[in-house]
Write a protein that holds these residues in place. Sequence first.
Motif, PDB file in Angstrom:
ATOM      1  N   VAL A  21      37.172  53.501  29.372  1.00 29.42           N
ATOM      2  CA  VAL A  21      36.220  53.105  30.420  1.00 29.42           C
ATOM      3  C   VAL A  21      36.625  51.775  31.062  1.00 29.42           C
ATOM      4  O   VAL A  21      36.333  51.534  32.232  1.00 29.42           O
ATOM      5  CB  VAL A  21      34.790  53.017  29.825  1.00 29.42           C
ATOM      6  CG1 VAL A  21      33.812  52.389  30.790  1.00 29.42           C
ATOM      7  CG2 VAL A  21      34.321  54.404  29.399  1.00 29.42           C
ATOM      8  N   LEU A  22      37.313  50.942  30.314  1.00 28.77           N
ATOM      9  CA  LEU A  22      37.660  49.607  30.780  1.00 28.77           C
ATOM     10  C   LEU A  22      38.371  49.559  32.138  1.00 28.77           C
ATOM     11  O   LEU A  22      38.027  48.706  32.973  1.00 28.77           O
ATOM     12  CB  LEU A  22      38.491  48.899  29.705  1.00 28.77           C
ATOM     13  CG  LEU A  22      38.311  47.413  29.530  1.00 28.77           C
ATOM     14  CD1 LEU A  22      36.852  47.016  29.413  1.00 28.77           C
ATOM     15  CD2 LEU A  22      39.088  46.926  28.331  1.00 28.77           C
ATOM     16  N   PRO A  23      39.345  50.432  32.419  1.00 28.98           N
ATOM     17  CA  PRO A  23      39.981  50.358  33.742  1.00 28.98           C
ATOM     18  C   PRO A  23      38.985  50.564  34.888  1.00 28.98           C
ATOM     19  O   PRO A  23      39.079  49.890  35.929  1.00 28.98           O
ATOM     20  CB  PRO A  23      41.017  51.488  33.722  1.00 28.98           C
ATOM     21  CG  PRO A  23      41.250  51.786  32.301  1.00 28.98           C
ATOM     22  CD  PRO A  23      39.993  51.440  31.575  1.00 28.98           C
ATOM     23  N   PHE A  24      38.021  51.446  34.705  1.00 27.55           N
ATOM     24  CA  PHE A  24      37.035  51.700  35.754  1.00 27.55           C
ATOM     25  C   PHE A  24      36.103  50.506  35.939  1.00 27.55           C
ATOM     26  O   PHE A  24      35.765  50.145  37.069  1.00 27.55           O
ATOM     27  CB  PHE A  24      36.248  52.974  35.449  1.00 27.55           C
ATOM     28  CG  PHE A  24      37.112  54.186  35.381  1.00 27.55           C
ATOM     29  CD1 PHE A  24      37.613  54.765  36.542  1.00 27.55           C
ATOM     30  CD2 PHE A  24      37.460  54.750  34.162  1.00 27.55           C
ATOM     31  CE1 PHE A  24      38.432  55.887  36.493  1.00 27.55           C
ATOM     32  CE2 PHE A  24      38.277  55.864  34.103  1.00 27.55           C
ATOM     33  CZ  PHE A  24      38.768  56.438  35.270  1.00 27.55           C
ATOM     34  N   ALA A  25      35.702  49.889  34.841  1.00 24.22           N
ATOM     35  CA  ALA A  25      34.856  48.696  34.921  1.00 24.22           C
ATOM     36  C   ALA A  25      35.620  47.560  35.596  1.00 24.22           C
ATOM     37  O   ALA A  25      35.066  46.830  36.430  1.00 24.22           O
ATOM     38  CB  ALA A  25      34.401  48.274  33.531  1.00 24.22           C
ATOM     39  N   TYR A  26      36.893  47.425  35.265  1.00 24.93           N
ATOM     40  CA  TYR A  26      37.727  46.378  35.864  1.00 24.93           C
ATOM     41  C   TYR A  26      37.920  46.627  37.360  1.00 24.93           C
ATOM     42  O   TYR A  26      37.859  45.690  38.164  1.00 24.93           O
ATOM     43  CB  TYR A  26      39.070  46.319  35.125  1.00 24.93           C
ATOM     44  CG  TYR A  26      39.950  45.172  35.564  1.00 24.93           C
ATOM     45  CD1 TYR A  26      39.608  43.859  35.256  1.00 24.93           C
ATOM     46  CD2 TYR A  26      41.113  45.401  36.278  1.00 24.93           C
ATOM     47  CE1 TYR A  26      40.413  42.810  35.642  1.00 24.93           C
ATOM     48  CE2 TYR A  26      41.924  44.356  36.660  1.00 24.93           C
ATOM     49  CZ  TYR A  26      41.572  43.058  36.346  1.00 24.93           C
ATOM     50  OH  TYR A  26      42.378  42.014  36.737  1.00 24.93           O
ATOM     51  N   MET A  27      38.135  47.889  37.743  1.00 27.38           N
ATOM     52  CA  MET A  27      38.278  48.206  39.169  1.00 27.38           C
ATOM     53  C   MET A  27      36.985  47.896  39.921  1.00 27.38           C
ATOM     54  O   MET A  27      37.025  47.382  41.042  1.00 27.38           O
ATOM     55  CB  MET A  27      38.680  49.674  39.365  1.00 27.38           C
ATOM     56  CG  MET A  27      40.104  49.957  38.963  1.00 27.38           C
ATOM     57  SD  MET A  27      40.708  51.610  39.377  1.00 27.38           S
ATOM     58  CE  MET A  27      39.587  52.650  38.506  1.00 27.38           C
ATOM     59  N   ALA A  28      35.850  48.174  39.310  1.00 28.67           N
ATOM     60  CA  ALA A  28      34.567  47.848  39.938  1.00 28.67           C
ATOM     61  C   ALA A  28      34.430  46.337  40.104  1.00 28.67           C
ATOM     62  O   ALA A  28      33.972  45.853  41.151  1.00 28.67           O
ATOM     63  CB  ALA A  28      33.411  48.413  39.110  1.00 28.67           C
ATOM     64  N   ALA A  29      34.834  45.587  39.083  1.00 22.16           N
ATOM     65  CA  ALA A  29      34.763  44.126  39.166  1.00 22.16           C
ATOM     66  C   ALA A  29      35.661  43.598  40.288  1.00 22.16           C
ATOM     67  O   ALA A  29      35.263  42.704  41.039  1.00 22.16           O
ATOM     68  CB  ALA A  29      35.150  43.504  37.827  1.00 22.16           C
ATOM     69  N   ILE A  30      36.864  44.149  40.399  1.00 26.34           N
ATOM     70  CA  ILE A  30      37.767  43.742  41.488  1.00 26.34           C
ATOM     71  C   ILE A  30      37.110  44.016  42.829  1.00 26.34           C
ATOM     72  O   ILE A  30      37.124  43.171  43.733  1.00 26.34           O
ATOM     73  CB  ILE A  30      39.127  44.486  41.387  1.00 26.34           C
ATOM     74  CG1 ILE A  30      39.929  43.991  40.198  1.00 26.34           C
ATOM     75  CG2 ILE A  30      39.938  44.320  42.678  1.00 26.34           C
ATOM     76  CD1 ILE A  30      41.181  44.810  39.909  1.00 26.34           C
ATOM     77  N   TRP A  31      36.548  45.198  42.983  1.00 22.44           N
ATOM     78  CA  TRP A  31      35.925  45.597  44.252  1.00 22.44           C
ATOM     79  C   TRP A  31      34.779  44.655  44.615  1.00 22.44           C
ATOM     80  O   TRP A  31      34.673  44.214  45.760  1.00 22.44           O
ATOM     81  CB  TRP A  31      35.433  47.030  44.156  1.00 22.44           C
ATOM     82  CG  TRP A  31      35.072  47.619  45.476  1.00 22.44           C
ATOM     83  CD1 TRP A  31      33.835  47.695  46.029  1.00 22.44           C
ATOM     84  CD2 TRP A  31      35.962  48.200  46.428  1.00 22.44           C
ATOM     85  NE1 TRP A  31      33.894  48.299  47.256  1.00 22.44           N
ATOM     86  CE2 TRP A  31      35.197  48.616  47.527  1.00 22.44           C
ATOM     87  CE3 TRP A  31      37.346  48.405  46.444  1.00 22.44           C
ATOM     88  CZ2 TRP A  31      35.749  49.234  48.637  1.00 22.44           C
ATOM     89  CZ3 TRP A  31      37.888  49.021  47.551  1.00 22.44           C
ATOM     90  CH2 TRP A  31      37.106  49.428  48.628  1.00 22.44           C
ATOM     91  N   ILE A  32      33.956  44.354  43.632  1.00 23.49           N
ATOM     92  CA  ILE A  32      32.805  43.468  43.878  1.00 23.49           C
ATOM     93  C   ILE A  32      33.286  42.058  44.235  1.00 23.49           C
ATOM     94  O   ILE A  32      32.811  41.457  45.210  1.00 23.49           O
ATOM     95  CB  ILE A  32      31.867  43.440  42.652  1.00 23.49           C
ATOM     96  CG1 ILE A  32      31.169  44.802  42.517  1.00 23.49           C
ATOM     97  CG2 ILE A  32      30.844  42.306  42.755  1.00 23.49           C
ATOM     98  CD1 ILE A  32      30.479  45.011  41.186  1.00 23.49           C
ATOM     99  N   MET A  33      34.230  41.536  43.468  1.00 23.26           N
ATOM    100  CA  MET A  33      34.715  40.179  43.739  1.00 23.26           C
ATOM    101  C   MET A  33      35.441  40.091  45.078  1.00 23.26           C
ATOM    102  O   MET A  33      35.415  39.053  45.733  1.00 23.26           O
ATOM    103  CB  MET A  33      35.608  39.700  42.604  1.00 23.26           C
ATOM    104  CG  MET A  33      34.822  39.378  41.353  1.00 23.26           C
ATOM    105  SD  MET A  33      35.777  38.619  40.033  1.00 23.26           S
ATOM    106  CE  MET A  33      36.745  39.996  39.460  1.00 23.26           C
TER     107      MET A  33
END
Length: 138
Positions: free
Chosen positions: A10-22
């Motif tokens: 799940v971590l890659p998806f959470a990280y991609m979401a964080a990148i998108w938000i930031m």
Amino acid sequence: MKIIKWVLRVLPFAYMAAIWIMSSLPADHFVKLPDSQIDHFIKESLHLIEFAILYVLLVLAMLTRRHAFTPALNIACAVFAALYGISDEIHQSFYSYRSSSLFDLVKDFTGILVCFYFIRGALFKGKFTRLRKVLGRV
């Protein structure tokens, strides 16, 4: 152990979401150092590791699968991270308070390629035995 595997998946998806938000927020939203040159230098340097981290997270997620991690799958992880880097630069171009540049993409790709070199060497070329042992535990 199953929980760790699912977290790694799940971590890659959470990280991609964080990148998108930031990427949607001003560059100084979370941290702004007093010296603007140092602040700019550090934030620009993060491009070297931001998508390299995504690539590594993708590799770790794939290593949790029962199927063999192949050189082709390794390349696919690197390409996916690079494409996400491109999409992030396009995304940033829609915000007046963010910048988007080809040089940022070069930094993104450089970070991915450095990690690709080490992971490929460890898993498929018989180099970097310590890294191979760490990756083999996943």
